[in-house]
Design a protein around this motif. Sequence first.
Motif, mmCIF file in Angstrom:
data_model
loop_
_atom_site.group_PDB
_atom_site.id
_atom_site.type_symbol
_atom_site.label_atom_id
_atom_site.label_comp_id
_atom_site.label_asym_id
_atom_site.label_seq_id
_atom_site.Cartn_x
_atom_site.Cartn_y
_atom_site.Cartn_z
ATOM 1 N N PRO A 202 -30.800 -7.075 -71.702
ATOM 2 C CA PRO A 202 -29.898 -7.582 -70.662
ATOM 3 C C PRO A 202 -28.704 -8.354 -71.229
ATOM 4 N N PHE A 203 -27.687 -7.608 -71.672
ATOM 5 C CA PHE A 203 -26.469 -8.249 -72.152
ATOM 6 C C PHE A 203 -25.790 -8.988 -71.001
ATOM 7 N N SER A 204 -24.883 -9.879 -71.353
ATOM 8 C CA SER A 204 -24.173 -10.680 -70.357
ATOM 9 C C SER A 204 -23.572 -9.769 -69.284
ATOM 10 N N PRO A 205 -23.833 -10.064 -68.010
ATOM 11 C CA PRO A 205 -23.420 -9.156 -66.935
ATOM 12 C C PRO A 205 -21.914 -9.146 -66.687
ATOM 13 N N THR A 206 -21.423 -8.032 -66.190
ATOM 14 C CA THR A 206 -20.013 -7.889 -65.815
ATOM 15 C C THR A 206 -19.950 -7.227 -64.438
ATOM 16 N N GLY A 207 -18.763 -7.161 -63.888
ATOM 17 C CA GLY A 207 -18.586 -6.481 -62.611
ATOM 18 C C GLY A 207 -18.874 -7.372 -61.427
ATOM 19 N N PRO A 208 -18.693 -6.836 -60.215
ATOM 20 C CA PRO A 208 -18.839 -7.638 -58.988
ATOM 21 C C PRO A 208 -20.277 -8.052 -58.728
ATOM 22 N N THR A 209 -20.424 -9.143 -58.032
ATOM 23 C CA THR A 209 -21.739 -9.616 -57.595
ATOM 24 C C THR A 209 -21.969 -9.124 -56.180
ATOM 25 N N GLU A 210 -22.963 -8.242 -56.006
ATOM 26 C CA GLU A 210 -23.231 -7.672 -54.691
ATOM 27 C C GLU A 210 -24.726 -7.623 -54.447
ATOM 28 N N TYR A 211 -25.080 -7.702 -53.181
ATOM 29 C CA TYR A 211 -26.495 -7.660 -52.818
ATOM 30 C C TYR A 211 -27.078 -6.284 -53.094
ATOM 31 N N ARG A 212 -28.235 -6.262 -53.725
ATOM 32 C CA ARG A 212 -28.951 -5.024 -53.989
ATOM 33 C C ARG A 212 -30.414 -5.218 -53.575
ATOM 34 N N GLY A 213 -30.834 -4.464 -52.582
ATOM 35 C CA GLY A 213 -32.177 -4.631 -52.048
ATOM 36 C C GLY A 213 -33.262 -4.191 -52.996
ATOM 37 N N LEU A 214 -34.302 -5.013 -53.153
ATOM 38 C CA LEU A 214 -35.367 -4.757 -54.132
ATOM 39 C C LEU A 214 -36.282 -3.622 -53.691
ATOM 40 N N ILE A 215 -36.780 -3.674 -52.468
ATOM 41 C CA ILE A 215 -37.775 -2.691 -52.026
ATOM 42 C C ILE A 215 -37.211 -1.276 -52.036
ATOM 43 N N GLU A 216 -35.979 -1.119 -51.551
ATOM 44 C CA GLU A 216 -35.351 0.203 -51.529
ATOM 45 C C GLU A 216 -35.316 0.825 -52.922
ATOM 46 N N ARG A 217 -34.873 0.036 -53.914
ATOM 47 C CA ARG A 217 -34.767 0.546 -55.276
ATOM 48 C C ARG A 217 -36.135 0.727 -55.924
ATOM 49 N N LEU A 218 -37.071 -0.155 -55.591
ATOM 50 C CA LEU A 218 -38.418 -0.035 -56.131
ATOM 51 C C LEU A 218 -39.078 1.256 -55.646
ATOM 52 N N ARG A 219 -38.940 1.569 -54.365
ATOM 53 C CA ARG A 219 -39.541 2.783 -53.828
ATOM 54 C C ARG A 219 -38.988 4.033 -54.536
ATOM 55 N N LYS A 220 -37.685 4.051 -54.749
ATOM 56 C CA LYS A 220 -37.071 5.209 -55.402
ATOM 57 C C LYS A 220 -37.606 5.387 -56.817
ATOM 58 N N LYS A 221 -37.758 4.265 -57.548
ATOM 59 C CA LYS A 221 -38.266 4.362 -58.918
ATOM 60 C C LYS A 221 -39.728 4.815 -58.931
ATOM 61 N N VAL A 222 -40.535 4.279 -58.032
ATOM 62 C CA VAL A 222 -41.933 4.676 -57.953
ATOM 63 C C VAL A 222 -42.044 6.158 -57.600
ATOM 64 N N GLU A 223 -41.197 6.628 -56.692
ATOM 65 C CA GLU A 223 -41.228 8.038 -56.309
ATOM 66 C C GLU A 223 -40.889 8.944 -57.492
ATOM 67 N N ARG A 224 -39.951 8.502 -58.320
ATOM 68 C CA ARG A 224 -39.624 9.300 -59.501
ATOM 69 C C ARG A 224 -40.827 9.397 -60.431
ATOM 70 N N ASN A 225 -41.585 8.313 -60.537
ATOM 71 C CA ASN A 225 -42.796 8.344 -61.367
ATOM 72 C C ASN A 225 -43.883 9.210 -60.745
ATOM 73 N N ARG A 226 -44.008 9.137 -59.408
ATOM 74 C CA ARG A 226 -45.019 9.924 -58.713
ATOM 75 C C ARG A 226 -44.729 11.431 -58.837
ATOM 76 N N ALA A 227 -43.446 11.774 -58.873
ATOM 77 C CA ALA A 227 -43.052 13.190 -58.871
ATOM 78 C C ALA A 227 -43.562 13.939 -60.092
ATOM 79 N N SER A 228 -43.769 13.247 -61.188
ATOM 80 C CA SER A 228 -44.232 13.925 -62.411
ATOM 81 C C SER A 228 -45.673 13.574 -62.770
#
Length: 893
Positions: A711-737
């Motif tokens: 985790p290098f020093s962050p850049t770019g805008p600060t914006e809200y990113r929902g945890l559950i939405e992104r977590l579900r997508k990552k878990v689904e990618r793992n489930r797919a294989s």
Amino acid sequence: MQESKTIYFSDYPSSGKTKSGLTIPFSHDDAELYEFLKPLSSHTVRRLIGIDHYAEIEIAAAKAKTQVATYVRELLHKSATPAKKSESEFFRIQSTFRGGRGSPLHEWYPYLEGYSPEFVTNIIETFAPHARDILDPFCGSGTTALVSALRGGIGYYAEVNPSCRFVIEAKSLALTLSTKERHRVASRLLEIASKARSLICKLQPDKELGASFISTFGKRPFFEDHTFKRVLQTRSFVNQLEKDDPVLGRFLSIGVLRALVPCSLLVRRGDLRFMTENELARGLPDFYEELCSGLNLIASDLLDAEAAPGRTQFVADDARAINKHMPAKVDAVITSPPYLNGTNYFRNTKIELWFLRKLVTKTDLRGFRDAAITSGINDVTVGKLSLARNNDTRFRSDLLESTLKSLNEVAYDGRIPAMVENYFYDMHDVLATLPSVLNERGVIAIDLGDSVYSGIHVPTQDILTEMLEDSGFNLNETVTLRERQSRDGTRLSQTLQIFSPKASSKRLPKTPDVADRLVGWNKLKKDLPHQKGEMARRNWGHSWHSMCSFQGKLKPAIAHCLVDALMPESGGQLLDTFSGVGTIPFEARMRGHTAYGFDISPAAVAISRAKLEKIDWTEVDMLIETLDTKIRNGRKSKKRSIKKLEAIRFNGPLTSYFHEDTMQEILIARDFFQRNKPVTGSSAVVLASLLHILHGNRPYALSRRSHPITPFSPTGPTEYRGLIERLRKKVERNRASADEVPDVFGQSFFQDVTKKWPGGINELDAIITSPPFFDSTRFYSANWMRLWFSGWEAKDFTARPADFVDERQKKSFAIYESIFKQANERLKTGGYFAVHVGKSTKCDMAAALQQVGERYLHFEDWFSESVEHCESHGIRDKGTVTHHQYLLFKKLS
């Protein structure tokens, strides 16, 4: 499979970040040509095609209306004529210095008594395939020691001649420099070569060197006057450069040494002597041109060179004292002692010794001769001979005595029998040291020739064989390298003799089962398949290898190759004692094995658990729903304090990575997993997925723009990113294989590997592991954000690292004692322990771990591979590791 050869040109277009080279591909049909060109330096290849500059090749290729690489390959087909040779022919050709022409570094200094790198390599591969550390008591220009280092071992050497040691040190230095430093030095050498005349001619001659010439050699000139002045001026130039840039000064000095004799009034024809009138009539080369030629060669070879996985180590100047200075035993001794041929090895290098300020007076040369093995008439002294004859423990030989008697009767010079006698007394003193420095299953290889004086044959090889047999060795094999005739018609020969300790000379052949089980390892060692084709791709392997990015993760292709090489076809048991995120155990699972992993990082254990243990996907969905409810309810209540987070700052404050609402969701999720530890594969896959999306450089990540691995020093805008939405997508990618993963389950343990291992892990087919490299990036700091989420607080980053092996091993490798001891207890008989480590300029980990491991397991083999070509994945500091090393141990009983 297509192979390629890179040829370096000083004017090749380059960004300055990579080598300036033209890469020539070779198809299967060109395999013979490729094998011929493979060991040759760029300097030699450029000589073969007859073009030194890339610009000229471009013009010629354009006229021929063909691509540059195609044009060069066609030139090589015309000029290079590889010929097939039998093994005996190969040995014969490569056993001379001339046989090594074209090899990088070999032509830096013309040591006529030397042999080629290929000769040493062939000896090792034919007679000592498992030899790692090798000793050469008469190292000459360093070939044996350098080959040992290039193969990943320690090349120990003794050499009494200071000019030879100077050359060896320069070659060794070339193999320790980083790519960046080699390029810098090469660039400066080329610059000096292009301006040598103007840089040197304005300098004052070195008066001290000029005076030492008279006091050492007298008034008879060795050079033409103008050349002598240039040599003295060059010495002044070297003096200044050695102060300002010692590394560059060393290589410049080699260029000068290379030019001295060719530009002098002397010539080497066996011994160094003055030229005849006919020889002088042919003219002498210009000193500046000869110097520039040498510097261009050295610069080109520096571009060709790569950092050696091993190293060289000087032991002693006097070979007779080796046993007093050797720090460890070696696996082989490969050497070519001075021939008993009257050659004066110091007189042959007296000009170089003078330039290096090793000869200041006439008596200095006598001192060097006295310290050397007697091999020429001028080496004989009454004192040396008297001391040897009065030694009650000296070697006795009827063959030697009868030879000396015959010589005394007919020799035209009384010093000849004294020389022969002294030679064998000196050689006995050297050979008598070998039992104490050679491992019990070691090999001795001696390249030597016999002699004839006054018609009396001196059977040098036979007498040395008697000496070694007297010291506890057997002669296993004799290879005739060359045959010749003396002036009186006596047939003489140069031979390679192979000896081994008597206790190990009658070795039983390996059983077919053992031999078959090592086929995979030997194939991995030879082919390095993980560096080629599909396996060389960054994303090779099952998608679960990318379940969570992690600094320090082993390349999956390497893990696959190791598992494939050392495990049975299926149904075996494997342990990784430093499993990290489970790369090796997961590859074992993919092959149908039960795999276990140990690690001390809570984040790594969770990720590994997700890959090894059973996952109930219904339970996974329920867990995510529960977490979603926790987050929804938590956002309705009072915000959680972030005051404690202010102390968590590595590449920047933790809170600076996230939008404040995202930060709150992360804190709720962290608290949830601290209360509900992931003890099953189901909960672990959720946590592993969440750890992955914590930070990254794409929208999947919860953080501002950073890096997915560290985790290098962050850049770019600060914006809200929902945890559950992104977590579900990552878990689904793992489930797919998931269906691609066999239903064979192992276990991941939170375990300090230096303490007692868990019960139930027994009868292992293999332990395959990759410990933290000695000076690698600290895992706890590189993975700090994921460790924080897994439960670490600010104080833990100060206190807990002391428990990590990557910190503890810097004090002592003794911490590995308990690991090897328990490995011996848990492996089944015939089981393997493979260790993958990194070698850097600071530490040879393989050598250190071999010493520890051999106390508990049988050391089978090792090899290394360069990793200077590896990509950085966007990480600027990848440490100082230049090679990966592979060690293999076996439990015998």
